[in-house]
Design a protein around this motif. Sequence first.
Motif, PDB file in Angstrom:
ATOM      1  N   GLU B 155       0.961  -1.406   0.033  1.00 46.90           N
ATOM      2  CA  GLU B 155       0.041   0.057  -0.038  1.00 46.90           C
ATOM      3  C   GLU B 155       0.613   1.244  -0.089  1.00 46.90           C
ATOM      4  O   GLU B 155       0.217   2.402  -0.127  1.00 46.90           O
ATOM      5  CB  GLU B 155      -0.999  -0.044   1.209  1.00 46.90           C
ATOM      6  N   THR B 156       2.198   1.200   0.060  1.00 48.93           N
ATOM      7  CA  THR B 156       2.951   2.300   0.210  1.00 48.93           C
ATOM      8  C   THR B 156       4.161   2.080  -0.673  1.00 48.93           C
ATOM      9  O   THR B 156       4.309   1.043  -1.232  1.00 48.93           O
ATOM     10  CB  THR B 156       3.613   2.862   1.219  1.00 48.93           C
ATOM     11  N   THR B 157       4.717   3.078  -1.031  1.00 49.15           N
ATOM     12  CA  THR B 157       6.018   2.974  -2.085  1.00 49.15           C
ATOM     13  C   THR B 157       7.331   3.169  -1.268  1.00 49.15           C
ATOM     14  O   THR B 157       8.353   3.279  -1.795  1.00 49.15           O
ATOM     15  CB  THR B 157       6.156   4.352  -2.777  1.00 49.15           C
ATOM     16  N   ILE B 158       7.114   2.289  -0.056  1.00 51.05           N
ATOM     17  CA  ILE B 158       8.240   2.523   0.819  1.00 51.05           C
ATOM     18  C   ILE B 158       9.403   1.314   0.265  1.00 51.05           C
ATOM     19  O   ILE B 158      10.468   1.668   0.421  1.00 51.05           O
ATOM     20  CB  ILE B 158       7.939   1.789   2.140  1.00 51.05           C
ATOM     21  N   GLY B 159       9.083   0.504  -0.859  1.00 55.78           N
ATOM     22  CA  GLY B 159       9.951  -0.221  -1.396  1.00 55.78           C
ATOM     23  C   GLY B 159      10.493  -0.021  -2.788  1.00 55.78           C
ATOM     24  O   GLY B 159      11.078  -0.395  -3.538  1.00 55.78           O
ATOM     25  N   ALA B 160       9.714   1.335  -3.255  1.00 58.48           N
ATOM     26  CA  ALA B 160       9.944   1.695  -4.447  1.00 58.48           C
ATOM     27  C   ALA B 160      11.394   2.564  -4.769  1.00 58.48           C
ATOM     28  O   ALA B 160      12.107   3.068  -4.015  1.00 58.48           O
ATOM     29  CB  ALA B 160       9.029   2.751  -5.051  1.00 58.48           C
ATOM     30  N   GLY B 161      11.904   2.444  -5.815  1.00 60.05           N
ATOM     31  CA  GLY B 161      13.183   2.890  -6.303  1.00 60.05           C
ATOM     32  C   GLY B 161      14.495   2.014  -5.638  1.00 60.05           C
ATOM     33  O   GLY B 161      14.228   1.395  -4.802  1.00 60.05           O
ATOM     34  N   ASN B 162      15.678   2.421  -6.119  1.00 62.03           N
ATOM     35  CA  ASN B 162      16.737   1.743  -5.600  1.00 62.03           C
ATOM     36  C   ASN B 162      17.580   2.873  -4.879  1.00 62.03           C
ATOM     37  O   ASN B 162      17.729   4.086  -5.078  1.00 62.03           O
ATOM     38  CB  ASN B 162      17.646   1.273  -6.779  1.00 62.03           C
ATOM     39  N   VAL B 163      18.274   2.351  -3.640  1.00 63.52           N
ATOM     40  CA  VAL B 163      18.728   3.260  -2.912  1.00 63.52           C
ATOM     41  C   VAL B 163      20.367   2.887  -2.732  1.00 63.52           C
ATOM     42  O   VAL B 163      21.023   3.278  -1.602  1.00 63.52           O
ATOM     43  CB  VAL B 163      18.392   3.085  -1.457  1.00 63.52           C
TER      44      VAL B 163
END
Lengths: 273, 442
Positions: B155-163
Amino acid sequence: MVWADLAFVVTALVYLAASAAFGIYLVGGPRAQSTLFATTAPFLLGLGACMHAAHIGVTSFALRVCPVESVHFSMSVLAVFVAATYLFVRRRFQLNALGAVVAPFALTFLLASRFAFSRLGETANPVRRVLLPFHIAANVLGIALFTLAFAAAVTYLFQERQLKRKEFGGLFRRLPPLEALDRAEHQLLLAGFPLLTLGILTGTVWARGIELGDSASIARAIFGYASWALFAAVLLARAAAGWRGRRAAYGIVAGYSFTLVVILIYLLRPAVT
Amino acid sequence: MMLVVGLSHRTAPIDVRERFAVAEERLGEFSKMVHALDGVSEAFVVSTCNRFEVYAVAKNGAESPESAIIEAIAAWSKQPASTVRRLVYAHVDRDALLHLFRVTASLDSLVVGEPQILGQVKAAFECASIAGTLGPHLLRSVPRAFAAAKRVRTETTIGAGNVSISSVAVDLAEQIFGDLSQCEALLVGAGEMAEAAARSFGKRTLALRVCNRSFDRGAALARAIGAGVAPWESLAHELATADVVIASTSATEFIITHDMVKKAIHARRGRSLFFIDIAVPRNVDPKVHKIDNVYVFNVDDLENQVQVAQERRKIAHEEASHIVDDELAAHEHWSLALGVQPTLVALRDGARAIFRSELERTLATRLKHLGSEERAALEQMLDSGVSKWLHRPTVALKAAAVRGEGQALVEATETLFELSTDACTEPSQPSQPSHDDDTVRH
């Protein structure tokens, strides 16, 4: 005709739902990327295409008209072919996101077909009467493939622009990879080109003897040949000089733009024998 | 009472954390050791590179086993108890539960939103399950924490993108080529940075070659990462075959020039070429990026992407915290409602026993002519009547428990109906609360 009208309305609604589902899949949050939208949207498009095909069948039977002998049916058939081709190739080329273009396209052509002129001119010449269905069917199939190639080319240019500028919007990771788009453009063009060539040849034979005094007919012929020449140039340049990526995408966009002009001329003014 | 004792990247540096690390195959053994302590009824141990934590539940009426757990940790890690006491943190009751929920949801991770922690906690929980150190409390709380973590991820974009720079580079390569398993990668240079990036690509690509000015050093690195090796002189030729080029030499001038790439792209017949230039000073002429179908990303470009992803995760962090709070509150309500369960079971059993006894007496006398089908129908009717009759008291008792007023009502019910709940303790394998369980969520 009540059933045909009902099928038309339901098809339009299903296409609308498919467009919305693809739109949510593309621009929605992580939940929209979940299996629900990824599977529902193509299913709705497939359902719409089936209902659309049924609508064409019922209507052409009721009106006793061959589906590829009238402009509005041809537009309708084109929409079905675009949707079907997309559903057939989407996994092979990772083109799931392009459904966001295909579903509204199918809806637009379904609606446009309703308001276009209904019949091509009659011809007494038996050779031409035989050629006409081949001419239209080849063109419709070819244009369906070019429509997908065009959608892939536009998406390629959008993605490539972001990579060159190193500025990525929210859609970047949801759209297909560049190489997949490039491969899809090429293969769709390769598949569509022989059909377009057949369409051009049958069209040339069919049009022989017709006086091209009508400016619309002249324009249609010129844009038709120009689009064929441009698509041929794109294929030739790729084979001979390795032109791919951005250049090929621009070539496809230009070629398809000419094709669209031909379609518009058909829609706005029917052919005259 | 639940408690957690441990240390993490927030409280201890790596040289401290590594002293407490427990291998996965020994997690069960250590869980058993904690479980055997006085005052501990349930336990499980999580050990990752960023955290070491012991989750335990104290026996009813026992004192907090915090000190005993610290001594167990000291014995296991062969550290003085005073040192362990100084290094660890401890959370009790709701704080411990909140900590567990935040850890599994990756809100307490070094890289917020990283997906590995959920799998690591699940593996630790499985080890404890096999070791037999779990009980009703942890069997209720931990799966609920897993469910909360799953909600946070979907439900969130907490895991989106690469860090990390490596993951950003891999991600960009995948956006260019799609499936990297058909691509070839070339590592130019043999520095540490190059090695880290090459390892990320080596696992995914069809082939990886190392091209270094010193052939021997390049060959040594190639052996270490399972790659092929190419001589320095063949660099221009390699550019024609490789799809991803990672440049990381210490050269002070551009070693990959515009002309070199122009020729390579001609030889490649326009196939895309992706340069990851992680060298400082740069190895790839920036003008190369202007060539069609060629993309050059240097350290700054990659770090910009990392920052963008981190910013997005920060925004999602707040949203994820709300979800964790919601899930925790729901779990607490459900747990409180579960407290009245023994009374409800006794009430239901008592009512059913009385009605059944009356029914049996009647069936033996006045209704003895009834067949088996009619008898079964009467029994079913009786059960259904008991359930309907007890529906309102059930709802009222659970609602009172959630409000914290359950005890008085429980006592009143037990007195009025002369119930005994001694035999009824907490269910050993409770079913998980569902999100539509509106009788316990208010």
